[in-house]
Design a protein around this motif. Structure first.
Motif, PDB file in Angstrom:
ATOM      1  N   ASP A 122      34.873  -3.088  46.388  1.00 18.93           N
ATOM      2  CA  ASP A 122      34.781  -3.311  47.830  1.00 18.93           C
ATOM      3  C   ASP A 122      33.318  -3.387  48.258  1.00 18.93           C
ATOM      4  N   ASP A 123      33.088  -4.134  49.312  1.00 15.67           N
ATOM      5  CA  ASP A 123      31.827  -4.149  50.077  1.00 15.67           C
ATOM      6  C   ASP A 123      30.779  -5.149  49.595  1.00 15.67           C
ATOM      7  N   TRP A 160      26.596   2.466  56.875  1.00 20.72           N
ATOM      8  CA  TRP A 160      26.531   3.804  56.256  1.00 20.72           C
ATOM      9  C   TRP A 160      25.377   3.891  55.260  1.00 20.72           C
ATOM     10  N   HIS A 257      37.176  -8.702  53.585  1.00 18.35           N
ATOM     11  CA  HIS A 257      37.090  -7.250  53.829  1.00 18.35           C
ATOM     12  C   HIS A 257      36.603  -7.049  55.264  1.00 18.35           C
ATOM     13  N   HIS A 261      33.261  -4.608  59.081  1.00 13.20           N
ATOM     14  CA  HIS A 261      33.710  -3.382  58.422  1.00 13.20           C
ATOM     15  C   HIS A 261      33.955  -2.253  59.435  1.00 13.20           C
ATOM     16  N   PRO A 297      39.153  -2.348  55.374  1.00 13.62           N
ATOM     17  CA  PRO A 297      37.884  -1.620  55.317  1.00 13.62           C
ATOM     18  C   PRO A 297      38.085  -0.133  55.567  1.00 13.62           C
ATOM     19  N   GLY A 298      37.518   0.667  54.663  1.00 13.94           N
ATOM     20  CA  GLY A 298      37.613   2.117  54.814  1.00 13.94           C
ATOM     21  C   GLY A 298      39.030   2.641  54.686  1.00 13.94           C
ATOM     22  N   PHE A 366      34.640   3.939  52.759  1.00 10.64           N
ATOM     23  CA  PHE A 366      33.655   2.853  52.720  1.00 10.64           C
ATOM     24  C   PHE A 366      34.354   1.502  52.744  1.00 10.64           C
TER      25      PHE A 366
HETATM   26 ZN   LIG Z   1      34.578  -1.205  52.380  1.00 11.30          ZN
END
Ligand SMILES: [Zn+2]
Length: 366
Positions: A122-123, A160, A257, A261, A297-298, A366
């Motif tokens: 992810d991310d 973050w 994603h 976010h 997301p998260g 995250f």
């Molecule tokens: Zn994420």
């Protein structure tokens, strides 16, 4: 010096949580290797995935080669050596395919291979390309990356990572949560002499609870209050559109994603639709190819996300709800197992435990 007020919820919990972390470290270093040597952890994994149609989806965020990239041990970084051990283990014991390929087979009425496993990131961090990809190529392992599209062209770090870098790099030893808009009353937290893990975790949880615009403002205030930070020192750079295209052309699945976010559960329906549709459209334009997958997301879910994803032609959605997918899996609510930054023995303990015990997402998101 900043004062730790009596009754501060962070302080009340702090000693207990730090003790728990020390016990976990002891298990990781001492207990796991002894139990693993008996073969028990391995047998537990084999038993868990022995069901016909079982499908394991593992989740990573970052793969790092420098411990300073993970100053607070928040669970989003796996060291390169540990990652390679884990990938070798998957390649040896599982049949690997991307989430997209698995969903395509299922929708065509075909069965998945026995002990099916998919690797996801992810991310969209740059280290997925520079650090993880060479290892995945060496073991001929397919994988998927889910990318928030906002800020990619501007080279912006994710919010973050700005918080983590600011708290790791600051010369201040405490933070006034009221000052930065994260508490209604005066609440000073300090991390001098502590490992900071719990403080950062608490600050991130407070930020997640805010609507998108408020969260961004609070992050700006927090970073300004803590002083200038060297974001690049944390290695939190993200893949740019050219690198995403390079990976996609080499056979890596790229999925959506969201754009920014956000905590999806706090969005109105129009904002939700925008996050789900625009991120997909931007990725499709960058890759010049269809994008069919989404990762929440998260792990935050919006009650109407499922309907919007289906209406927009998404083929599947990944959650961060922990556990194994058993036949027939629900493609719009796929479970994943977060991977620990641990050597093989303790990895097998944590992996097997997560497979036999379905739990809601916890810890830092995250
Ligand atoms: Zn994420």
């Amino acid at each position: 010096l900043p004062v730790r007020p009596q009754g501060c919820p962070i302080d009340d919990e702090h000693e207990r949580r730090n003790l728990l972390r020390r016990v976990k470290a002891l298990v990781k270093q001492v207990v796991s290797p002894v139990v693993d040597a008996t073969g028990w952890y391995d047998r537990r994994v084999r038993r868990a995935v022995a069901h016909a149609g079982s499908w394991t989806i593992v989740m990573y965020h970052r793969v790092i080669d420098n411990p300073s990239a993970d100053p607070f041990g928040l669970g989003m970084c796996v060291h390169r050596d540990h990652f390679e051990q884990q990938v070798r283990y998957f390649a040896r014991h599982f049949n690997l395919l991307t989430v997209g390929d698995a969903c395509q087979r299922l929708s065509a009425g075909q069965a998945l291979p026995r002990r099916a496993l998919s690797i996801t990131f992810d991310d969209g961090y740059l280290d997925n390309l520079t650090c993880a990809w060479p290892i995945l190529q060496r073991h001929e392992v397919p994988f998927s990356i889910y990318v928030p599209t906002g800020g990619v062209d501007e080279g912006q770090c994710l919010w973050w990572d700005r918080v983590i870098a600011a708290m790791a790099g600051t010369s201040r030893s405490g933070l006034d949560l009221q000052e930065v808009g994260l508490s209604a009353e005066r609440l000073t937290v300090t991390w001098a002499g502590l490992d900071g893990h719990e403080v950062v975790q608490d600050v991130l949880a407070r930020l997640w609870a805010l609507p998108r615009a408020e969260c961004e403002r609070a992050v700006d205030r927090l970073v300004a209050w803590l002083g200038p930070v060297d974001l690049l020192a944390q290695g939190a750079q993200r893949l740019d559109r050219h690198q995403l295209r390079q990976l996609h052309r080499a056979g890596v699945e790229i999925g959506a994603h969201s754009v920014s976010h956000p905590n999806l559960s706090l969005l109105g329906l129009d904002e939700l639709r925008d996050e789900l549709v625009r991120s997909r459209d931007v990725l499709q334009a960058w890759l010049d190819a269809p994008v069919r997958g989404f990762a929440h997301p998260g792990g935050w879910q919006h009650a109407q996300a499922r309907d919007v994803l289906a209406e927009q032609g998404y083929a599947y959605a990944l959650t961060t709800e922990s556990g194994l997918n058993l036949a027939p899996p629900d493609p719009m609510n796929l479970r994943r197992v977060g991977m620990p930054d641990a050597p093989l023995a303790d990895f097998r303990r944590a992996f097997g435990g997560a497979l036999v015990r379905a739990t809601p997402a916890d810890g830092v998101r995250f």
